[in-house]
Design a protein around this motif. Sequence first.
Motif, PDB file in Angstrom:
ATOM      1  N   TRP A  79       0.835  -1.201   0.000  1.00 19.64           N
ATOM      2  CA  TRP A  79       0.000   0.000   0.000  1.00 19.64           C
ATOM      3  C   TRP A  79       0.873   1.256   0.000  1.00 19.64           C
ATOM      4  N   MET A  80       1.937   1.250   0.788  1.00 16.68           N
ATOM      5  CA  MET A  80       2.834   2.410   0.838  1.00 16.68           C
ATOM      6  C   MET A  80       3.520   2.648  -0.513  1.00 16.68           C
ATOM      7  N   VAL A  81       3.915   1.584  -1.178  1.00 21.16           N
ATOM      8  CA  VAL A  81       4.526   1.723  -2.497  1.00 21.16           C
ATOM      9  C   VAL A  81       3.510   2.285  -3.479  1.00 21.16           C
ATOM     10  N   ASN A  82       2.262   1.812  -3.395  1.00 22.12           N
ATOM     11  CA  ASN A  82       1.209   2.314  -4.276  1.00 22.12           C
ATOM     12  C   ASN A  82       0.949   3.801  -4.027  1.00 22.12           C
ATOM     13  N   LEU A  83       0.896   4.198  -2.771  1.00 26.25           N
ATOM     14  CA  LEU A  83       0.667   5.607  -2.451  1.00 26.25           C
ATOM     15  C   LEU A  83       1.832   6.486  -2.919  1.00 26.25           C
ATOM     16  N   LEU A  84       3.040   5.948  -2.862  1.00 26.99           N
ATOM     17  CA  LEU A  84       4.193   6.694  -3.373  1.00 26.99           C
ATOM     18  C   LEU A  84       4.055   6.900  -4.881  1.00 26.99           C
ATOM     19  N   ALA A  85       3.679   5.845  -5.589  1.00 32.50           N
ATOM     20  CA  ALA A  85       3.494   5.958  -7.044  1.00 32.50           C
ATOM     21  C   ALA A  85       2.437   7.016  -7.362  1.00 32.50           C
ATOM     22  N   LYS A  86       1.349   7.016  -6.614  1.00 30.85           N
ATOM     23  CA  LYS A  86       0.278   7.986  -6.843  1.00 30.85           C
ATOM     24  C   LYS A  86       0.745   9.415  -6.562  1.00 30.85           C
ATOM     25  N   ARG A  87       1.642   9.599  -5.616  1.00 29.84           N
ATOM     26  CA  ARG A  87       2.188  10.929  -5.321  1.00 29.84           C
ATOM     27  C   ARG A  87       2.955  11.508  -6.516  1.00 29.84           C
ATOM     28  N   PHE A  88       3.334  10.640  -7.429  1.00 26.99           N
ATOM     29  CA  PHE A  88       4.032  11.091  -8.631  1.00 26.99           C
ATOM     30  C   PHE A  88       3.174  10.901  -9.880  1.00 26.99           C
ATOM     31  N   GLY A  89       1.865  10.736  -9.674  1.00 22.89           N
ATOM     32  CA  GLY A  89       0.935  10.647 -10.797  1.00 22.89           C
ATOM     33  C   GLY A  89       0.916   9.313 -11.508  1.00 22.89           C
ATOM     34  N   LYS A  90       1.394   8.273 -10.868  1.00 23.78           N
ATOM     35  CA  LYS A  90       1.443   6.943 -11.492  1.00 23.78           C
ATOM     36  C   LYS A  90       0.281   6.085 -10.986  1.00 23.78           C
ATOM     37  N   SER A  93      -0.367  -0.130 -12.097  1.00 23.01           N
ATOM     38  CA  SER A  93       0.569  -0.922 -12.900  1.00 23.01           C
ATOM     39  C   SER A  93       2.009  -0.462 -12.653  1.00 23.01           C
ATOM     40  N   TYR A  94       2.198   0.832 -12.403  1.00 23.77           N
ATOM     41  CA  TYR A  94       3.533   1.316 -12.064  1.00 23.77           C
ATOM     42  C   TYR A  94       3.951   0.793 -10.692  1.00 23.77           C
ATOM     43  N   THR A  95       2.975   0.659  -9.806  1.00 28.61           N
ATOM     44  CA  THR A  95       3.251   0.082  -8.483  1.00 28.61           C
ATOM     45  C   THR A  95       3.801  -1.333  -8.635  1.00 28.61           C
ATOM     46  N   LEU A  96       3.224  -2.105  -9.536  1.00 28.79           N
ATOM     47  CA  LEU A  96       3.732  -3.455  -9.781  1.00 28.79           C
ATOM     48  C   LEU A  96       5.180  -3.416 -10.267  1.00 28.79           C
ATOM     49  N   GLY A  97       5.493  -2.443 -11.113  1.00 26.91           N
ATOM     50  CA  GLY A  97       6.878  -2.276 -11.559  1.00 26.91           C
ATOM     51  C   GLY A  97       7.809  -1.950 -10.402  1.00 26.91           C
ATOM     52  N   LEU A  98       7.362  -1.070  -9.515  1.00 25.82           N
ATOM     53  CA  LEU A  98       8.172  -0.721  -8.339  1.00 25.82           C
ATOM     54  C   LEU A  98       8.400  -1.939  -7.447  1.00 25.82           C
ATOM     55  N   PHE A 100       8.222  -5.339  -8.402  1.00 22.95           N
ATOM     56  CA  PHE A 100       8.883  -6.490  -9.010  1.00 22.95           C
ATOM     57  C   PHE A 100      10.161  -6.161  -9.784  1.00 22.95           C
ATOM     58  N   LEU A 101      10.312  -4.920 -10.223  1.00 23.75           N
ATOM     59  CA  LEU A 101      11.531  -4.488 -10.923  1.00 23.75           C
ATOM     60  C   LEU A 101      12.019  -3.159 -10.341  1.00 23.75           C
ATOM     61  N   PRO A 102      12.345  -3.149  -9.057  1.00 25.01           N
ATOM     62  CA  PRO A 102      12.703  -1.884  -8.410  1.00 25.01           C
ATOM     63  C   PRO A 102      13.938  -1.216  -9.013  1.00 25.01           C
ATOM     64  N   PHE A 103      14.892  -2.002  -9.503  1.00 22.35           N
ATOM     65  CA  PHE A 103      16.123  -1.448 -10.058  1.00 22.35           C
ATOM     66  C   PHE A 103      15.873  -0.707 -11.371  1.00 22.35           C
ATOM     67  N   ILE A 104      14.694  -0.871 -11.951  1.00 23.98           N
ATOM     68  CA  ILE A 104      14.315  -0.138 -13.157  1.00 23.98           C
ATOM     69  C   ILE A 104      13.358   1.008 -12.816  1.00 23.98           C
ATOM     70  N   ARG A 108      13.668   5.286 -12.683  1.00 24.02           N
ATOM     71  CA  ARG A 108      12.813   5.981 -13.668  1.00 24.02           C
ATOM     72  C   ARG A 108      11.965   7.043 -12.991  1.00 24.02           C
ATOM     73  N   LEU A 109      11.428   6.716 -11.824  1.00 24.71           N
ATOM     74  CA  LEU A 109      10.593   7.665 -11.092  1.00 24.71           C
ATOM     75  C   LEU A 109      11.442   8.805 -10.534  1.00 24.71           C
ATOM     76  N   GLY A 110      12.606   8.466 -10.005  1.00 24.61           N
ATOM     77  CA  GLY A 110      13.470   9.484  -9.405  1.00 24.61           C
ATOM     78  C   GLY A 110      14.110  10.417 -10.412  1.00 24.61           C
ATOM     79  N   PHE A 111      14.590   9.879 -11.506  1.00 27.57           N
ATOM     80  CA  PHE A 111      15.316  10.689 -12.484  1.00 27.57           C
ATOM     81  C   PHE A 111      14.455  11.127 -13.662  1.00 27.57           C
ATOM     82  N   GLY A 112      13.212  10.654 -13.708  1.00 26.12           N
ATOM     83  CA  GLY A 112      12.298  11.003 -14.792  1.00 26.12           C
ATOM     84  C   GLY A 112      11.678  12.377 -14.593  1.00 26.12           C
TER      85      GLY A 112
END
Length: 127
Positions: A79-90, A93-98, A100-104, A108-112
């Motif tokens: 839930w916390m990861v999902n809320l973080l994604a939403k704080r950046f407009g994601k 599905s982006y939460t799933l990326g965070l 299962f593939l955190p190194f990608i 992307r979220l930080g430097f995008g």
Amino acid sequence: FTRAIFVLFGISALKLIIQVGIVITLEGIWKIYTKAGQKGWQALIPIYRFLVWLKIIKKPEYWILLLFLPIVSIVYSIWMVNLLAKRFGKNESYTLGLLFLPFIFYPRLGFGPEEYIEDTKEAYGVA
């Protein structure tokens, strides 16, 4: 003898790849904290990083206690990861990326180009 050398080389290479992945992920999280108006180094301190994370997603600090409960901690972490994604407009599905593939996805979220959304209603889509 040569087989053992190849096995050791393979293990060493795998350890190096994992360490590089961890460093890349932490760099992304550092940048996310910076975008959210926090100090990047706070992402490196165990437990404290989650208190800052809760501040970023605008949830109460007592949630940190929920991260120490079996099963509950899994649900709240996701839930916390999902809320973080939403704080950046994601979205989810982006939460799933965070997750299962955190190194990608963290880099992307930080430097995008995404920006931190301060307003809770706007970030979470509350009418």
